[in-house]
Design a protein around this motif. Structure first.
Motif, PDB file in Angstrom:
ATOM      1  N   GLY A 200       0.931  -1.264   0.017  1.00 45.55           N
ATOM      2  CA  GLY A 200      -0.004  -0.048   0.098  1.00 45.55           C
ATOM      3  C   GLY A 200       0.783   1.291   0.022  1.00 45.55           C
ATOM      4  O   GLY A 200       2.133   1.393  -0.077  1.00 45.55           O
ATOM      5  N   PRO A 201       0.141   2.422   0.225  1.00 46.25           N
ATOM      6  CA  PRO A 201      -1.000   2.794   0.507  1.00 46.25           C
ATOM      7  C   PRO A 201      -2.213   2.608  -0.578  1.00 46.25           C
ATOM      8  O   PRO A 201      -1.699   2.304  -1.747  1.00 46.25           O
ATOM      9  CB  PRO A 201      -0.885   3.963   1.193  1.00 46.25           C
ATOM     10  CG  PRO A 201      -0.012   4.860   0.195  1.00 46.25           C
ATOM     11  CD  PRO A 201       1.338   3.629  -0.200  1.00 46.25           C
ATOM     12  N   GLN A 202      -3.342   2.889  -0.302  1.00 46.61           N
ATOM     13  CA  GLN A 202      -4.529   2.779  -1.281  1.00 46.61           C
ATOM     14  C   GLN A 202      -4.456   4.382  -1.758  1.00 46.61           C
ATOM     15  O   GLN A 202      -4.240   5.301  -0.992  1.00 46.61           O
ATOM     16  CB  GLN A 202      -5.652   2.417  -0.624  1.00 46.61           C
ATOM     17  CG  GLN A 202      -5.915   0.724  -0.111  1.00 46.61           C
ATOM     18  CD  GLN A 202      -5.896   0.011  -1.571  1.00 46.61           C
ATOM     19  OE1 GLN A 202      -6.289   0.527  -2.499  1.00 46.61           O
ATOM     20  NE2 GLN A 202      -5.376  -1.350  -0.802  1.00 46.61           N
ATOM     21  N   PHE A 203      -4.812   4.471  -2.926  1.00 46.74           N
ATOM     22  CA  PHE A 203      -5.201   5.778  -3.519  1.00 46.74           C
ATOM     23  C   PHE A 203      -5.929   5.545  -4.975  1.00 46.74           C
ATOM     24  O   PHE A 203      -6.309   4.251  -5.498  1.00 46.74           O
ATOM     25  CB  PHE A 203      -3.856   6.577  -4.035  1.00 46.74           C
ATOM     26  CG  PHE A 203      -2.882   5.727  -5.030  1.00 46.74           C
ATOM     27  CD1 PHE A 203      -2.857   5.624  -6.250  1.00 46.74           C
ATOM     28  CD2 PHE A 203      -1.994   4.830  -4.203  1.00 46.74           C
ATOM     29  CE1 PHE A 203      -2.257   4.832  -7.061  1.00 46.74           C
ATOM     30  CE2 PHE A 203      -1.049   4.249  -5.074  1.00 46.74           C
ATOM     31  CZ  PHE A 203      -1.194   4.031  -6.354  1.00 46.74           C
ATOM     32  N   SER A 204      -6.757   6.549  -5.322  1.00 45.23           N
ATOM     33  CA  SER A 204      -7.719   6.332  -6.415  1.00 45.23           C
ATOM     34  C   SER A 204      -6.924   6.381  -7.702  1.00 45.23           C
ATOM     35  O   SER A 204      -6.050   6.965  -7.924  1.00 45.23           O
ATOM     36  CB  SER A 204      -8.787   7.343  -6.236  1.00 45.23           C
ATOM     37  OG  SER A 204      -8.332   8.676  -6.677  1.00 45.23           O
ATOM     38  N   ALA A 230      10.056  13.812   1.751  1.00 45.75           N
ATOM     39  CA  ALA A 230      10.385  12.520   1.692  1.00 45.75           C
ATOM     40  C   ALA A 230      11.313  11.756   2.474  1.00 45.75           C
ATOM     41  O   ALA A 230      11.221  10.664   3.157  1.00 45.75           O
ATOM     42  CB  ALA A 230      10.696  12.034   0.056  1.00 45.75           C
ATOM     43  N   LEU A 231      12.430  12.504   2.803  1.00 49.43           N
ATOM     44  CA  LEU A 231      13.538  12.102   3.366  1.00 49.43           C
ATOM     45  C   LEU A 231      13.117  12.068   4.987  1.00 49.43           C
ATOM     46  O   LEU A 231      13.728  11.289   5.670  1.00 49.43           O
ATOM     47  CB  LEU A 231      14.805  12.875   3.313  1.00 49.43           C
ATOM     48  CG  LEU A 231      15.503  12.859   2.082  1.00 49.43           C
ATOM     49  CD1 LEU A 231      16.617  14.039   1.812  1.00 49.43           C
ATOM     50  CD2 LEU A 231      16.072  11.209   1.757  1.00 49.43           C
ATOM     51  N   LYS A 232      12.339  12.806   5.390  1.00 51.44           N
ATOM     52  CA  LYS A 232      11.560  12.940   6.939  1.00 51.44           C
ATOM     53  C   LYS A 232      11.130  11.702   6.838  1.00 51.44           C
ATOM     54  O   LYS A 232      11.120  10.967   7.964  1.00 51.44           O
ATOM     55  CB  LYS A 232      10.881  13.919   6.916  1.00 51.44           C
ATOM     56  CG  LYS A 232      11.684  15.456   7.238  1.00 51.44           C
ATOM     57  CD  LYS A 232      10.540  16.588   7.523  1.00 51.44           C
ATOM     58  CE  LYS A 232      11.365  17.858   7.534  1.00 51.44           C
ATOM     59  NZ  LYS A 232      10.456  18.910   7.952  1.00 51.44           N
ATOM     60  N   ARG A 233      10.036  11.163   6.185  1.00 58.16           N
ATOM     61  CA  ARG A 233       9.508   9.862   6.256  1.00 58.16           C
ATOM     62  C   ARG A 233      10.025   8.666   6.174  1.00 58.16           C
ATOM     63  O   ARG A 233      10.179   7.646   6.961  1.00 58.16           O
ATOM     64  CB  ARG A 233       8.414   9.543   5.310  1.00 58.16           C
ATOM     65  CG  ARG A 233       7.395  11.015   5.405  1.00 58.16           C
ATOM     66  CD  ARG A 233       6.756  11.191   6.677  1.00 58.16           C
ATOM     67  NE  ARG A 233       5.658  10.442   7.090  1.00 58.16           N
ATOM     68  CZ  ARG A 233       5.142  10.448   8.443  1.00 58.16           C
ATOM     69  NH1 ARG A 233       5.594  11.416   9.280  1.00 58.16           N
ATOM     70  NH2 ARG A 233       4.168   9.686   8.665  1.00 58.16           N
ATOM     71  N   VAL A 290       8.208   4.228   5.052  1.00 61.79           N
ATOM     72  CA  VAL A 290       8.903   3.994   3.906  1.00 61.79           C
ATOM     73  C   VAL A 290       8.372   4.338   2.470  1.00 61.79           C
ATOM     74  O   VAL A 290       8.868   4.977   1.586  1.00 61.79           O
ATOM     75  CB  VAL A 290       9.926   2.855   3.867  1.00 61.79           C
ATOM     76  CG1 VAL A 290      11.146   2.653   2.569  1.00 61.79           C
ATOM     77  CG2 VAL A 290      10.944   2.728   5.090  1.00 61.79           C
ATOM     78  N   THR A 291       7.306   3.405   2.362  1.00 64.41           N
ATOM     79  CA  THR A 291       6.654   3.766   1.132  1.00 64.41           C
ATOM     80  C   THR A 291       5.960   4.965   0.787  1.00 64.41           C
ATOM     81  O   THR A 291       5.889   5.662  -0.090  1.00 64.41           O
ATOM     82  CB  THR A 291       5.616   2.777   0.870  1.00 64.41           C
ATOM     83  OG1 THR A 291       4.666   2.552   2.246  1.00 64.41           O
ATOM     84  CG2 THR A 291       6.447   1.316   0.826  1.00 64.41           C
ATOM     85  N   GLU A 292       5.445   5.605   2.080  1.00 61.90           N
ATOM     86  CA  GLU A 292       4.884   7.017   2.071  1.00 61.90           C
ATOM     87  C   GLU A 292       6.149   7.693   1.538  1.00 61.90           C
ATOM     88  O   GLU A 292       5.634   8.910   0.625  1.00 61.90           O
ATOM     89  CB  GLU A 292       4.588   7.377   3.621  1.00 61.90           C
ATOM     90  CG  GLU A 292       3.840   8.573   3.484  1.00 61.90           C
ATOM     91  CD  GLU A 292       3.350   9.303   4.614  1.00 61.90           C
ATOM     92  OE1 GLU A 292       3.245  10.536   4.893  1.00 61.90           O
ATOM     93  OE2 GLU A 292       3.463   8.454   5.742  1.00 61.90           O
ATOM     94  N   GLY A 293       7.234   7.479   2.067  1.00 56.24           N
ATOM     95  CA  GLY A 293       8.304   8.394   1.546  1.00 56.24           C
ATOM     96  C   GLY A 293       8.538   8.432   0.052  1.00 56.24           C
ATOM     97  O   GLY A 293       8.755   9.389  -0.674  1.00 56.24           O
ATOM     98  N   VAL A 294       8.285   7.237  -0.564  1.00 58.75           N
ATOM     99  CA  VAL A 294       8.263   6.907  -2.035  1.00 58.75           C
ATOM    100  C   VAL A 294       7.379   7.803  -2.792  1.00 58.75           C
ATOM    101  O   VAL A 294       7.852   8.416  -3.817  1.00 58.75           O
ATOM    102  CB  VAL A 294       8.413   5.553  -2.530  1.00 58.75           C
ATOM    103  CG1 VAL A 294       8.174   5.220  -3.917  1.00 58.75           C
ATOM    104  CG2 VAL A 294       9.459   4.577  -1.751  1.00 58.75           C
ATOM    105  N   ASN A 318      -0.297   6.705   5.758  1.00 55.93           N
ATOM    106  CA  ASN A 318      -0.790   5.551   6.281  1.00 55.93           C
ATOM    107  C   ASN A 318      -0.640   5.412   7.777  1.00 55.93           C
ATOM    108  O   ASN A 318      -1.169   4.390   8.253  1.00 55.93           O
ATOM    109  CB  ASN A 318      -0.372   4.243   5.719  1.00 55.93           C
ATOM    110  CG  ASN A 318      -1.672   3.194   5.241  1.00 55.93           C
ATOM    111  OD1 ASN A 318      -2.764   3.748   5.423  1.00 55.93           O
ATOM    112  ND2 ASN A 318      -1.294   1.835   4.695  1.00 55.93           N
ATOM    113  N   MET A 319       0.047   6.291   8.350  1.00 50.57           N
ATOM    114  CA  MET A 319       0.501   6.278   9.817  1.00 50.57           C
ATOM    115  C   MET A 319       0.221   7.752  10.273  1.00 50.57           C
ATOM    116  O   MET A 319       0.823   8.783   9.831  1.00 50.57           O
ATOM    117  CB  MET A 319       1.686   5.795   9.948  1.00 50.57           C
ATOM    118  CG  MET A 319       1.791   4.282  10.038  1.00 50.57           C
ATOM    119  SD  MET A 319       0.807   3.310  11.069  1.00 50.57           S
ATOM    120  CE  MET A 319       1.442   4.002  12.788  1.00 50.57           C
TER     121      MET A 319
END
Length: 347
Positions: A200-204, A230-233, A290-294, A318-319
């Motif tokens: 994930g995450p989910q998105f439309s 992105a680096l912060k996440r 990590v994926t949120e940062g991507v 997602n968090m």
């Protein structure tokens, strides 16, 4: 001469043996064992972090390129990640994506298409769980397929809403409704996007198409200024990863079944269970951060601007880490954990 040739041949064979031994030592299985993890877990972590070089390539070479090139890039990278993790079992996701495209095209914007999608995708996922289940939590093709199932069901619902009168839709439905007819390449790029395919995450689909069209940027006409967010996440994700790796040998569920645990006072057992219950979720927190940062790095995480004009990058969050760590109530955990999926179910 013959003796010399035989000697050279023996040297080559010996060298090949040394190299083969060296490669075995460097194998993922050996590395995973040395880290105290499974090979599949290591492959998952590597794949998640691969999103960053993919995102950098996308930013610098594809951000304002033709849509079909971007879809091809997302499809190819996603399929590569699927093959790296699950080998030939990537056909499960490929089959469901192609069949979903056919459902949309053949059944159109009908409730039948929505019901068929829900029944087929859920049945396929549940069958996968049934036939691959073991006594342990294994990383198999069913893990990303759960994410894919929700994504494809959401796609069918949004496509159905796209055929309704706009005045009959809620503001949220209007936001997600798909007015056009997505191509197979668009559906594949949406499904295999490397920043969200595995966990994930989910998105439309509409949000994904905005990314492809270069609309998700805080600087119109330029690539998004999202490296620092992105680096912060990523840094926060690495913090959780290191913490989980160091503490996991000491905080285990097996200890809950030992006699030593039973012999401790009641307050200690409650405290240990509380700590373990929170700690066991850290592996998910790591992956999602990590994926949120991507997603932020590509621009997919762009969520407009605050009142003061500051860009928001939480579209794929997602968090809610602070809420997750500080709220003592179970409702706080629900509100802060896997929030994108919770929002998907709620709508």
């Amino acid at each position: 001469m013959a003796s010399s040739a035989e000697g050279d041949e023996g040297t080559v064979v010996a060298l090949a043996g040394v190299l083969q031994s060296g490669f075995q030592e460097l194998s993922l299985n050996k590395l995973a064992t040395s880290l105290g993890a499974s090979e599949q877990a290591l492959r998952l972590i590597i794949s998640i972090f691969l999103g960053y070089p993919f995102a950098l390539f996308y930013r610098h070479y594809l951000f304002y390129k033709d849509s079909y090139l971007i879809h091809l890039f997302h499809t190819f990278t996603g399929l590569s990640i699927a093959y790296f993790n699950f080998g030939n079992q990537l056909y499960h996701s490929l089959l469901c994506i192609v069949l979903q495209f056919l459902i949309l095209r053949l059944m159109g914007r009908t409730i039948t298409a929505v019901l068929t999608t829900f029944c087929f995708q859920m049945a396929y996922l549940l069958a996968g769980y049934y036939y691959t289940a073991t006594g342990n939590y294994d990383i198999k093709w069913t893990m990303p397929h759960c994410v894919l199932t929700l994504k494809l069901i959401g796609l069918a619902v949004d496509y159905f809403d796209g055929g309704k009168d706009q005045n009959s839709l809620s503001s949220e439905q209007q936001k997600y409704a798909i007015r056009g007819v997505p191509s197979l390449l668009e559906v594949a790029g949406f499904s295999y996007f490397y920043g969200a395919f595995l966990v994930g995450p989910q998105f439309s689909m509409n949000h994904y198409m905005k990314l492809v069209q270069g609309e998700l940027t805080d600087i119109p006409g330029k690539i998004p200024n999202s490296i620092i967010p992105a680096l912060k996440r990523l840094s926060l994700g690495l913090f959780y990863l290191v913490g989980y790796t160091l503490l996991s040998p000491h905080i285990t569920e097996d200890y809950l079944l030992t006699e030593d645990y039973d012999n401790h006072p009641f307050w200690f057992r409650c405290m240990y269970m509380l700590i373990w219950g929170k700690f066991v979720l850290y592996k998910y927190v790591t992956c999602w951060l990590v994926t949120e940062g991507v997603c932020i790095l590509t621009g997919l995480g762009f969520n407009g601007f605050e009142e003061k004009g500051k860009a928001k990058w939480d579209a794929c969050a997602n968090m809610k880490v602070w809420l997750f760590e500080t709220n003592p109530r179970f409702t706080g955990t629900i509100a802060s954990f896997n929030i994108n999926t919770n929002a998907w179910v709620a709508r």
